[in-house]
Scaffold this motif. Sequence first.
Motif, PDB file in Angstrom:
ATOM      1  N   GLN A  15      46.665  38.287  36.643  1.00 23.34           N
ATOM      2  CA  GLN A  15      45.752  37.632  35.712  1.00 23.34           C
ATOM      3  C   GLN A  15      45.876  36.106  35.770  1.00 23.34           C
ATOM      4  OE1 GLN A  15      43.410  39.168  34.140  1.00 23.34           O
ATOM      5  NE2 GLN A  15      44.074  41.286  34.450  1.00 23.34           N
ATOM      6  N   ASN A  16      47.100  35.608  35.859  1.00 21.13           N
ATOM      7  CA  ASN A  16      47.328  34.166  35.825  1.00 21.13           C
ATOM      8  C   ASN A  16      46.854  33.459  37.093  1.00 21.13           C
ATOM      9  OD1 ASN A  16      48.416  34.133  33.270  1.00 21.13           O
ATOM     10  ND2 ASN A  16      50.543  34.212  33.965  1.00 21.13           N
ATOM     11  N   ASN A  17      47.035  34.099  38.244  1.00 23.01           N
ATOM     12  CA  ASN A  17      46.784  33.415  39.511  1.00 23.01           C
ATOM     13  C   ASN A  17      45.471  33.802  40.179  1.00 23.01           C
ATOM     14  OD1 ASN A  17      49.082  31.964  39.211  1.00 23.01           O
ATOM     15  ND2 ASN A  17      50.267  32.990  40.803  1.00 23.01           N
ATOM     16  N   THR A  18      44.678  34.616  39.509  1.00 25.29           N
ATOM     17  CA  THR A  18      43.341  34.929  40.010  1.00 25.29           C
ATOM     18  C   THR A  18      42.341  34.078  39.236  1.00 25.29           C
ATOM     19  OG1 THR A  18      44.028  37.199  40.483  1.00 25.29           O
ATOM     20  CG2 THR A  18      41.668  36.757  40.445  1.00 25.29           C
ATOM     21  N   ASN A  19      41.664  33.192  39.928  1.00 24.18           N
ATOM     22  CA  ASN A  19      40.804  32.189  39.299  1.00 24.18           C
ATOM     23  C   ASN A  19      39.360  32.387  39.744  1.00 24.18           C
ATOM     24  OD1 ASN A  19      43.003  30.143  38.174  1.00 24.18           O
ATOM     25  ND2 ASN A  19      43.639  30.759  40.232  1.00 24.18           N
ATOM     26  N   ILE A  20      38.475  32.625  38.781  1.00 28.36           N
ATOM     27  CA  ILE A  20      37.095  32.991  39.076  1.00 28.36           C
ATOM     28  C   ILE A  20      36.125  32.010  38.429  1.00 28.36           C
ATOM     29  CG2 ILE A  20      35.331  34.786  38.823  1.00 28.36           C
ATOM     30  CD1 ILE A  20      37.764  36.775  38.552  1.00 28.36           C
ATOM     31  N   SER A  72      39.916  34.721  34.248  1.00 32.97           N
ATOM     32  CA  SER A  72      40.836  35.735  34.750  1.00 32.97           C
ATOM     33  C   SER A  72      40.095  37.065  34.867  1.00 32.97           C
ATOM     34  CB  SER A  72      42.028  35.894  33.801  1.00 32.97           C
ATOM     35  OG  SER A  72      42.806  34.727  33.780  1.00 32.97           O
ATOM     36  N   PRO A  73      40.601  37.996  35.667  1.00 33.78           N
ATOM     37  CA  PRO A  73      39.918  39.285  35.850  1.00 33.78           C
ATOM     38  C   PRO A  73      39.624  40.026  34.553  1.00 33.78           C
ATOM     39  CG  PRO A  73      41.579  39.014  37.537  1.00 33.78           C
ATOM     40  CD  PRO A  73      41.756  37.868  36.587  1.00 33.78           C
TER      41      PRO A  73
END
Length: 248
Positions: A15-20, A72-73
């Motif tokens: 969640q923290n390192n997925t940037n959308i 985040s996702p």
Amino acid sequence: MTDVYKGLKRFRDYQNNTNISIRNKYLYCAVDKVANSTIKALLYKIEYGEVWKENYIDRKSLREKRLSPLLSPFQLPSDLLDEVYKSDGYKRFCFVRNPYSRLLSCYLDRIADRRSFPSREVYDALGKSEELVTFKEFIELVCEQNSVKQNSHWRRQVDDVMLCKIKFDFVGKFENLNNDLLCVSKLVFGDILPELLDLGINYSPSKTNASDKLYEWYDQYLESLVYESYKQDFEAFGYDRLVFNSCS
């Protein structure tokens, strides 16, 4: 693909390192100790657009995902998240680093310093409180861990970016950061002037110059240990082994 991270990394890291960005239609899979703060600072500046103010970027806003303009996702419905991962309408990119310098940078910045959460994980795992964890002890510990158990600061990068699940349009390298950021800007945003990107500004809260210190810290034993444990990173991203003179 909502469970894309399973078997590869921790849920919180996912969640923290997925940037959308829905606005600019891209996915940036961040890797800790790979110029993450610098890359995010530049993306934030573009995301804020006309409402940009210099004081938007500080260490706290770069560390805490809840302050990020990127999603985040968990904030997306599953059908939109699948689109982010698979649709041609979204660009997907990440940045990686030589495993040797990444691990050394992590040790110098996070472990030897003792003040960070990753350092507490290491000291607790080794049963130490007062005595300094050596670089050798750190390397031996992280090389024994599987990717899910590893902290994001030393997780194998093929798993951290979920390479087996995501088809990336571009994989940049820490060692070629400025040129590769220009490639990303053209891929995602079109013609963005280099001066808008502030290329050359390092937003990292600490700089270790680990790439210039490899032979001061590694020997043949540690080199071999890292290569075998992180072999997929070396092969997937085209990094070479360190070469030591066997007669020395």
